[in-house]
Design an enzyme around this catalytic site. Structure first.
Site, PDB file in Angstrom:
ATOM      1  N   TYR A  53       0.843  -1.190   0.000  1.00 36.79           N
ATOM      2  CA  TYR A  53       0.000   0.000   0.000  1.00 36.79           C
ATOM      3  C   TYR A  53       0.886   1.250   0.000  1.00 36.79           C
ATOM      4  CZ  TYR A  53      -3.898  -3.141   0.975  1.00 36.79           C
ATOM      5  OH  TYR A  53      -4.818  -4.156   0.900  1.00 36.79           O
ATOM      6  N   HIS A 129      -0.721 -12.182   0.364  1.00 33.22           N
ATOM      7  CA  HIS A 129      -1.630 -11.233  -0.298  1.00 33.22           C
ATOM      8  C   HIS A 129      -2.405 -11.814  -1.488  1.00 33.22           C
ATOM      9  CE1 HIS A 129      -1.997  -6.579  -0.731  1.00 33.22           C
ATOM     10  NE2 HIS A 129      -3.106  -7.152  -1.133  1.00 33.22           N
ATOM     11  N   SER A 209     -12.724  -4.351   0.182  1.00 31.46           N
ATOM     12  CA  SER A 209     -13.631  -3.447  -0.555  1.00 31.46           C
ATOM     13  C   SER A 209     -15.083  -3.757  -0.192  1.00 31.46           C
ATOM     14  CB  SER A 209     -13.415  -3.539  -2.079  1.00 31.46           C
ATOM     15  OG  SER A 209     -12.172  -3.003  -2.448  1.00 31.46           O
ATOM     16  N   PRO A 210     -15.404  -3.768   1.112  1.00 36.55           N
ATOM     17  CA  PRO A 210     -16.755  -4.158   1.546  1.00 36.55           C
ATOM     18  C   PRO A 210     -17.846  -3.191   1.094  1.00 36.55           C
ATOM     19  CG  PRO A 210     -15.527  -3.221   3.390  1.00 36.55           C
ATOM     20  CD  PRO A 210     -14.547  -3.390   2.250  1.00 36.55           C
ATOM     21  N   LEU A 211     -17.448  -1.982   0.674  1.00 36.07           N
ATOM     22  CA  LEU A 211     -18.440  -0.999   0.199  1.00 36.07           C
ATOM     23  C   LEU A 211     -18.371  -0.868  -1.324  1.00 36.07           C
ATOM     24  CD1 LEU A 211     -17.881   1.669   3.016  1.00 36.07           C
ATOM     25  CD2 LEU A 211     -19.671  -0.092   2.876  1.00 36.07           C
ATOM     26  N   GLY A 212     -17.677  -1.788  -1.955  1.00 41.00           N
ATOM     27  CA  GLY A 212     -17.597  -1.763  -3.417  1.00 41.00           C
ATOM     28  C   GLY A 212     -16.336  -1.121  -3.951  1.00 41.00           C
TER      29      GLY A 212
HETATM   30  N1  LIG Z   1      -6.468  -8.254  -0.028  1.00 37.41           N
HETATM   31  C1  LIG Z   1      -6.615  -7.523  -1.104  1.00 37.41           C
HETATM   32  O1  LIG Z   1      -6.235  -7.909  -2.220  1.00 37.41           O
HETATM   33  C2  LIG Z   1      -7.252  -6.168  -0.966  1.00 37.41           C
HETATM   34  C3  LIG Z   1      -7.640  -5.439  -2.100  1.00 37.41           C
HETATM   35  C4  LIG Z   1      -8.275  -4.194  -1.893  1.00 37.41           C
HETATM   36  C5  LIG Z   1      -8.478  -3.718  -0.622  1.00 37.41           C
HETATM   37  N2  LIG Z   1      -8.055  -4.452   0.465  1.00 37.41           N
HETATM   38  C6  LIG Z   1      -8.275  -3.983   1.859  1.00 37.41           C
HETATM   39  O2  LIG Z   1      -9.653  -3.723   2.051  1.00 37.41           O
HETATM   40  C7  LIG Z   1      -9.822  -2.399   2.535  1.00 37.41           C
HETATM   41  C8  LIG Z   1     -11.140  -1.836   2.107  1.00 37.41           C
HETATM   42  O3  LIG Z   1     -11.239  -1.800   0.700  1.00 37.41           O
HETATM   43  P1  LIG Z   1     -11.191  -0.428  -0.131  1.00 37.41           P
HETATM   44  O4  LIG Z   1     -10.592   0.619   0.698  1.00 37.41           O
HETATM   45  O5  LIG Z   1     -10.608  -0.786  -1.437  1.00 37.41           O
HETATM   46  O6  LIG Z   1     -12.718  -0.159  -0.445  1.00 37.41           O
HETATM   47  P2  LIG Z   1     -14.037   0.137   0.416  1.00 37.41           P
HETATM   48  O7  LIG Z   1     -13.771  -0.095   1.841  1.00 37.41           O
HETATM   49  O8  LIG Z   1     -15.139  -0.612  -0.214  1.00 37.41           O
HETATM   50  O9  LIG Z   1     -14.260   1.673   0.100  1.00 37.41           O
HETATM   51  C9  LIG Z   1     -13.417   2.645   0.627  1.00 37.41           C
HETATM   52  C10 LIG Z   1     -14.103   3.977   0.514  1.00 37.41           C
HETATM   53  O10 LIG Z   1     -15.312   3.907   1.232  1.00 37.41           O
HETATM   54  C11 LIG Z   1     -15.603   5.153   1.774  1.00 37.41           C
HETATM   55  N3  LIG Z   1     -16.323   4.922   3.028  1.00 37.41           N
HETATM   56  C12 LIG Z   1     -15.871   4.213   4.097  1.00 37.41           C
HETATM   57  N4  LIG Z   1     -16.796   4.173   5.064  1.00 37.41           N
HETATM   58  C13 LIG Z   1     -17.848   4.891   4.611  1.00 37.41           C
HETATM   59  C14 LIG Z   1     -19.103   5.244   5.158  1.00 37.41           C
HETATM   60  N5  LIG Z   1     -19.466   4.812   6.374  1.00 37.41           N
HETATM   61  N6  LIG Z   1     -19.944   6.010   4.407  1.00 37.41           N
HETATM   62  C15 LIG Z   1     -19.602   6.420   3.175  1.00 37.41           C
HETATM   63  N7  LIG Z   1     -18.405   6.120   2.596  1.00 37.41           N
HETATM   64  C16 LIG Z   1     -17.548   5.364   3.309  1.00 37.41           C
HETATM   65  C17 LIG Z   1     -14.296   5.835   2.041  1.00 37.41           C
HETATM   66  O11 LIG Z   1     -14.476   7.187   1.744  1.00 37.41           O
HETATM   67  P3  LIG Z   1     -13.552   8.379   2.269  1.00 37.41           P
HETATM   68  O12 LIG Z   1     -12.298   8.252   1.450  1.00 37.41           O
HETATM   69  O13 LIG Z   1     -14.352   9.574   1.965  1.00 37.41           O
HETATM   70  O14 LIG Z   1     -13.262   8.140   3.714  1.00 37.41           O
HETATM   71  C18 LIG Z   1     -13.308   5.095   1.151  1.00 37.41           C
HETATM   72  O15 LIG Z   1     -12.776   5.872   0.135  1.00 37.41           O
HETATM   73  C19 LIG Z   1      -8.610  -1.667   1.968  1.00 37.41           C
HETATM   74  O16 LIG Z   1      -8.385  -0.450   2.605  1.00 37.41           O
HETATM   75  C20 LIG Z   1      -7.540  -2.693   2.183  1.00 37.41           C
HETATM   76  O17 LIG Z   1      -7.112  -2.672   3.545  1.00 37.41           O
HETATM   77  C21 LIG Z   1      -7.469  -5.665   0.305  1.00 37.41           C
END
Ligand SMILES: NC(=O)c1ccc[n+]([C@@H]2O[C@H](COP(=O)([O-])OP(=O)(O)OC[C@H]3O[C@@H](n4cnc5c(N)ncnc54)[C@H](OP(=O)(O)O)[C@@H]3O)[C@@H](O)[C@H]2O)c1
Length: 290
Positions: A53, A129, A209-212
């Site tokens: 990251y 990973h 990416s629990p929120l998409g």
């Molecule tokens: N293992 C893997 O291959 C892999 C791949 C991808 C991600 N990940 C992990 O999964 C985590 C989560 O995935 P992600 O960050 O890609 O996507 P995500 O959690 O689906 O979406 C992140 C976005 O959601 C917004 N958000 C968060 N909480 C919210 C809420 N309560 N209301 C409205 N918007 C909200 C945030 O906005 P703001 O920026 O405005 O705060 C952020 O930009 C990553 O941070 C990482 O640690 C792992």
């Protein structure tokens, strides 16, 4: 804050995903630390990070691990129960590309480098990973077994794994696999199989990416009408409803929403207080299935 367990460690039922704090579009360090502090303030005790990251280019590998370590160290409260989960085996050599390296010797070196950046003797949870097609899966996971035996990591997990790989990893680790981190959200439910397998095997399932995902999270409600409808009726946001729906899937599910602002992680933390009815869960399940 409601809790769940990973292996023998109790953690908050919602974790913080660290990726948006370090990749392209990241906020400045002050806001990054404020976001992590807001999570800790809410009682969040699981922070997910990875050595990959960082912005593309090898010069800042471990950017997010260093940021998380700095934020945890500078927090005013007790952080002894915080579990920092990191990952190795993914690389960002150049813009737009994510490469894999599942070579066991590389992974062992990477885990030691992560421990150093996190400022710990042993990494709390180390996750492989992503499978590397160039290396037999058992060899990569074998490195995690050795890291456990050598005390470099306290717990071992995997990410982006199929059900067959989950079973294989658990065998290679002699039953010591504690977590699986796969993509899962209303927009991406194809890892439901792995979620169910983890539930049966007693292994924590961390939806990524629990929120998409970063670019789609804000308009989740406009993409998934039933989520918006039930959220409106409950006077909560579609994002909070989504996390509550994921939590309802199994006692072993621990979503890790990413955040770049204190407000969003504080809002996400409230999902642990929502108890959905079986009728609501059925409607949401039907909406993503159809
Ligand atoms: N293992 C893997 O291959 C892999 C791949 C991808 C991600 N990940 C992990 O999964 C985590 C989560 O995935 P992600 O960050 O890609 O996507 P995500 O959690 O689906 O979406 C992140 C976005 O959601 C917004 N958000 C968060 N909480 C919210 C809420 N309560 N209301 C409205 N918007 C909200 C945030 O906005 P703001 O920026 O405005 O705060 C952020 O930009 C990553 O941070 C990482 O640690 C792992």
């Amino acid at each position: 804050m409601k809790t769940r367990t990973i292996g023998d460690v109790t953690v908050s039922a919602i974790g913080l995903g660290g990726m948006p704090l370090s990749i392209e579009g990241r906020p400045d360090e002050k806001q990054g630390i404020a976001t992590i502090h807001a999570a800790l303030e809410q009682g969040i005790t699981l922070i997910d990070t990875a050595d990959a990251y960082h912005q593309p280019g090898t010069h800042e590998v471990g950017h997010n691990e260093l940021l998380v370590a700095k934020a945890v160290a500078s927090f005013h409260g007790d952080t002894s129960d915080v579990l920092v989960a990191t990952k190795g085996g993914h690389l960002r050599p150049e813009a737009g590309s994510w490469a894999q390296n599942g070579d066991p010797a590389y992974l062992k070196e990477a885990a030691r480098a992560s421990a150093k950046r996190l400022g710990v003797d042993a990494v709390g949870l180390y996750q492989f990973h992503r499978p590397d097609p160039a290396v037999p899966y058992a060899d990569s996971v074998g490195a995690l077994a050795e890291l456990l035996d050598e005390g470099v990591i306290r717990m071992a997990g995997i990410s982006n794994a199929t059900v067959a790989q989950i079973r294989e990893a658990n065998e290679v680790l002699d039953g010591r696999l504690v977590s699986v981190q796969n993509q899962y959200s209303p927009a991406f439910t194809s890892s439901e199989e792995e979620l169910v397998a983890c539930d049966e095997m007693g292994i924590a399932f961390l939806p990524w990416s629990p929120l998409g995902g970063i670019t789609n999270a804000a308009d989740l409600g406009s993409r998934h009408a039933v989520f918006a409808e039930i959220a409106n009726a409950r006077r909560i946001t579609p994002q909070v409803l989504t996390l509550a729906w994921e939590l309802a899937k199994s006692e072993l599910v621990i979503p890790i929403p990413g955040s770049t602002r204190p407000q969003t992680i504080m809002n996400s933390a409230t999902a642990t207080t929502i108890k959905l009815s079986s009728d609501e869960v059925q409607r949401l399940d039907a909406a993503v299935a159809g």
